[in-house]
Motif scaffolding. Structure first.
Motif, PDB file in Angstrom:
ATOM      1  N   ILE B  30      -8.186  31.637 -23.236  1.00 22.51           N
ATOM      2  CA  ILE B  30      -6.973  31.216 -23.939  1.00 22.51           C
ATOM      3  C   ILE B  30      -6.705  32.100 -25.153  1.00 22.51           C
ATOM      4  N   SER B  31      -5.489  32.612 -25.235  1.00 21.76           N
ATOM      5  CA  SER B  31      -5.103  33.410 -26.402  1.00 21.76           C
ATOM      6  C   SER B  31      -4.334  32.559 -27.415  1.00 21.76           C
ATOM      7  N   ALA B  32      -3.644  31.543 -26.940  1.00 23.29           N
ATOM      8  CA  ALA B  32      -2.922  30.637 -27.843  1.00 23.29           C
ATOM      9  C   ALA B  32      -2.685  29.303 -27.140  1.00 23.29           C
ATOM     10  N   SER B  33      -2.797  28.242 -27.909  1.00 21.84           N
ATOM     11  CA  SER B  33      -2.455  26.898 -27.430  1.00 21.84           C
ATOM     12  C   SER B  33      -1.369  26.360 -28.362  1.00 21.84           C
ATOM     13  N   ALA B  34      -0.812  25.207 -27.994  1.00 21.50           N
ATOM     14  CA  ALA B  34       0.161  24.581 -28.891  1.00 21.50           C
ATOM     15  C   ALA B  34      -0.033  23.074 -28.850  1.00 21.50           C
ATOM     16  N   ILE B 300       8.565  28.838 -33.486  1.00 22.38           N
ATOM     17  CA  ILE B 300       7.185  28.602 -33.932  1.00 22.38           C
ATOM     18  C   ILE B 300       7.220  28.173 -35.397  1.00 22.38           C
ATOM     19  N   ASP B 301       6.620  27.027 -35.665  1.00 23.06           N
ATOM     20  CA  ASP B 301       6.545  26.553 -37.047  1.00 23.06           C
ATOM     21  C   ASP B 301       5.414  27.239 -37.786  1.00 23.06           C
ATOM     22  N   SER B 302       4.233  27.266 -37.178  1.00 25.79           N
ATOM     23  CA  SER B 302       3.040  27.749 -37.876  1.00 25.79           C
ATOM     24  C   SER B 302       1.946  28.042 -36.863  1.00 25.79           C
ATOM     25  N   ILE B 303       1.019  28.865 -37.281  1.00 25.09           N
ATOM     26  CA  ILE B 303      -0.097  29.237 -36.405  1.00 25.09           C
ATOM     27  C   ILE B 303      -1.408  28.949 -37.139  1.00 25.09           C
ATOM     28  N   PHE B 304      -2.264  28.175 -36.503  1.00 23.68           N
ATOM     29  CA  PHE B 304      -3.569  27.830 -37.061  1.00 23.68           C
ATOM     30  C   PHE B 304      -4.649  28.450 -36.175  1.00 23.68           C
ATOM     31  N   SER B 305      -5.817  28.706 -36.756  1.00 24.63           N
ATOM     32  CA  SER B 305      -6.946  29.109 -35.915  1.00 24.63           C
ATOM     33  C   SER B 305      -7.574  27.840 -35.331  1.00 24.63           C
ATOM     34  N   LEU B 306      -8.243  27.997 -34.217  1.00 21.92           N
ATOM     35  CA  LEU B 306      -8.886  26.843 -33.574  1.00 21.92           C
ATOM     36  C   LEU B 306      -9.855  26.160 -34.536  1.00 21.92           C
ATOM     37  N   THR B 307     -10.514  26.959 -35.373  1.00 19.14           N
ATOM     38  CA  THR B 307     -11.462  26.363 -36.335  1.00 19.14           C
ATOM     39  C   THR B 307     -10.738  25.511 -37.378  1.00 19.14           C
ATOM     40  N   ASP B 308      -9.449  25.771 -37.581  1.00 15.57           N
ATOM     41  CA  ASP B 308      -8.646  24.928 -38.480  1.00 15.57           C
ATOM     42  C   ASP B 308      -7.827  23.903 -37.687  1.00 15.57           C
ATOM     43  N   GLY B 319       4.704  15.584 -40.087  1.00 13.57           N
ATOM     44  CA  GLY B 319       6.113  15.703 -39.713  1.00 13.57           C
ATOM     45  C   GLY B 319       6.846  16.784 -40.480  1.00 13.57           C
ATOM     46  N   ASN B 320       6.139  17.516 -41.322  1.00 16.44           N
ATOM     47  CA  ASN B 320       6.783  18.568 -42.127  1.00 16.44           C
ATOM     48  C   ASN B 320       6.850  19.898 -41.379  1.00 16.44           C
ATOM     49  N   HIS B 321       7.245  19.843 -40.131  1.00 17.33           N
ATOM     50  CA  HIS B 321       7.309  21.086 -39.382  1.00 17.33           C
ATOM     51  C   HIS B 321       8.625  21.124 -38.622  1.00 17.33           C
ATOM     52  N   PHE B 322       9.067  22.319 -38.341  1.00 20.03           N
ATOM     53  CA  PHE B 322      10.196  22.506 -37.442  1.00 20.03           C
ATOM     54  C   PHE B 322       9.818  23.653 -36.516  1.00 20.03           C
ATOM     55  N   GLY B 323       9.587  23.321 -35.291  1.00 19.47           N
ATOM     56  CA  GLY B 323       9.101  24.304 -34.324  1.00 19.47           C
ATOM     57  C   GLY B 323       7.685  23.938 -33.932  1.00 19.47           C
ATOM     58  N   LYS B 324       7.160  24.670 -32.982  1.00 18.43           N
ATOM     59  CA  LYS B 324       5.855  24.333 -32.418  1.00 18.43           C
ATOM     60  C   LYS B 324       4.721  24.788 -33.344  1.00 18.43           C
ATOM     61  N   ILE B 325       3.674  23.999 -33.326  1.00 16.70           N
ATOM     62  CA  ILE B 325       2.451  24.321 -34.071  1.00 16.70           C
ATOM     63  C   ILE B 325       1.478  24.948 -33.079  1.00 16.70           C
ATOM     64  N   VAL B 326       1.143  26.204 -33.341  1.00 21.34           N
ATOM     65  CA  VAL B 326       0.304  26.965 -32.415  1.00 21.34           C
ATOM     66  C   VAL B 326      -1.127  27.028 -32.955  1.00 21.34           C
ATOM     67  N   VAL B 327      -2.077  26.988 -32.038  1.00 19.42           N
ATOM     68  CA  VAL B 327      -3.502  27.051 -32.400  1.00 19.42           C
ATOM     69  C   VAL B 327      -4.127  28.197 -31.611  1.00 19.42           C
ATOM     70  N   LYS B 328      -4.831  29.088 -32.318  1.00 16.88           N
ATOM     71  CA  LYS B 328      -5.419  30.247 -31.630  1.00 16.88           C
ATOM     72  C   LYS B 328      -6.944  30.261 -31.742  1.00 16.88           C
ATOM     73  N   PRO B 329      -7.612  30.440 -30.628  1.00 15.64           N
ATOM     74  CA  PRO B 329      -9.072  30.550 -30.673  1.00 15.64           C
ATOM     75  C   PRO B 329      -9.486  31.756 -31.520  1.00 15.64           C
TER      76      PRO B 329
END
Lengths: 329, 329
Positions: B30-34, B300-308, B319-329
């Protein structure tokens, strides 16, 4: 001429002026009319925008005896029914704002004669008696839009007709049988359920017993189409009686508004709640073709003379009927 | 491998076994999840039939690095997204009883690797980044079924996207803009409305102000399509905001059930209330084609690492987001 009139004194038989045939209109000598709940609601003051006095009635069969300017004699002598729509408009899916139904504010069919625009005339199907043809227009149109257009009626579909004793419901019931759908009914009356089973229904339950509707739904694996004009809290019972992906078509709300709505059932099971009322001029034409194709004879409950019109209305009010109540001049 | 796990101790990062590739499956790095709201609901115990522990996540983009028996090497090295449907079944309109979404009960995408059946793989659209491709599957599928299939989205239709900040709503918004519909939005946040107007919306109002929705509806002449996942008592306001013949499509009920339903509005104006959830495998394929055709880039709202990952969930909860929250390993 004789006509039924609703004014401040209530419903009564009256002597009124015979219509003068305006340009583009035809004079029809009425051989039979039929009642709809709408007529009784107007009598009770329960219909929107009532303008007294009313000459009620939306359904009729009769003979064209005169036409106005421009003279087109081709209709003279024809046995016709009348499309009860006025000003449906351009959009086949929805009526115009100034749409209204024959029989208020315009003068209706519970009389000896009526003048209507020539484009409202449709040849009465030959295989129907005057009484049967008179029973067809408004109920048939409303049922057709509800169950054929909205419900997407088809062979083998599992259909539940709620409150089958009603005029529209009766047509929906007959239309569903005609296409070889699998049809069940609800009614408050055991004898009506029995009559429907004799006519081809696979069974029926009392609509006052939600548990019976649930059991029936379970035994048939859920309904694909439910036709209802009661609304009220029964709507959630009926929505639960649908199969996933099923359609609930509502054309009235005689039991008022529900105290909740199970939205999770609606979205998770991808249900449709489809409002329906009357139908377009094209629907009217399609409905008549459908009735001819399947040789459907409207169910007649009783026939009253125009002079006994008040009794005919009282009979409708009592609810002790199954089939259309016909009134003859 | 690292993965986010929800168990009795709550959500946390854990070291779990890397999946073994079963017959007919593929291993995806996986390169990115949401995230989807579903993930946070599972974390909060608010989703039906939760079976702990859960490895959540329904969305991912990644590279196929291994396939099981029978070996079909054609997928190896491909950049893919994953169809999150499991066991949709034969009926295109409704999911099977044993249908479920990737990420509970089966192990989801919030991890370094996932093993999924080969028939769940779809080539990631080339014009999308890994993060954008990862954002697409569940939200895009749900929005597609709701607004394209149920809503019959088309050019020039007047569309209102209720609660546009949500993941599905955002896709519905983008899909509507793509086909040149006339699009308005509601949101609880002024800045989100502003962002939508910058993206092409014709305007927007606060969904907490029913009067503002009424005024907006009046000024646009009523909406043809409204997409909503809030439900609650707002449903009657939204139904009144429809043009005659309009469609209200519901794919959730975060505000619960309404305390009534204006049935007369529904039948007299021939409105449709259409439940929708997820979509079929065909819908998934159609949705990806649609996104490619119109070159739609998910917001895309924001990108977090999997560890975060826990922070990513907390951000979704806020609820303070607009767009998808992405999580990356």
């Amino acid at each position: 001429m004789k006509a039924l009139i609703i004014n401040e004194q209530g419903l009564h038989l009256a002597e009124v002026e015979k219509p003068v045939v305006a340009s583009g209109n035809a004079l029809v000598k009425i051989s039979a009319s039929a009642l709809n709940r709408r007529d009784q609601w107007i009598r009770e003051g329960l219909y929107p925008k009532i303008e007294l006095p009313v000459l009620p009635g939306s359904d009729a069969c009769g003979e064209v005896i005169q036409v106005g300017d421009p003279i087109d004699t081709s209709w003279i002598g024809k046995r016709v029914i009348i499309n009860p729509n006025n000003n449906w408009g351009e959009n086949p899916k929805i009526q115009n704002r100034d749409y209204h139904i024959l029989g208020m504010p315009t003068k209706g069919t519970l009389a000896e004669y009526i003048s209507v625009p020539v484009d409202r005339l449709v040849n009465a199907p030959l295989f129907l008696s005057d009484e049967e043809a008179a029973a067809l227009p408004l109920g048939g149109l409303t049922a057709y839009n509800a169950i054929v257009n909205k419900g997407e009626l088809a062979k083998d579909k599992k259909v539940l007709i709620s409150g089958v004793g009603g005029g529209v419901a009766q047509f929906a019931f007959q239309f569903a049988l005609a296409v070889d759908a699998q049809v069940w009914v609800t009614s408050g009356k055991e004898n009506v359920i029995g009559q429907c089973v004799a006519l081809g229904a696979r069974g029926g339950v009392n609509y006052k017993e939600p548990q019976a509707i649930k059991s029936l739904s379970k035994s048939v694996g859920g309904f694909d189409i439910i036709i209802d004009s009661a609304g009220g809290d029964g709507i959630n019972t009926l929505l639960e009686a649908l199969a996933p992906g099923g359609k609930y078509v509502l054309y009235g709300a005689t039991k008022g508004l529900p105290s909740t709505l199970n939205l999770r059932n609606i979205f998770w099971n991808q249900l449709s709640v489809l409002g329906s009322t009357m139908g377009s001029d094209q629907d009217f034409s399609d409905m008549v073709q459908f009735v001819k194709k399947y040789q459907i004879h409207p169910i007649i409950d009783s026939i009253f003379s125009l002079t006994d019109g008040v009794q005919a209305f009282d009979h409708m009010k009592s609810g002790n009927h199954f089939g259309k109540i016909v009134v003859k001049p």
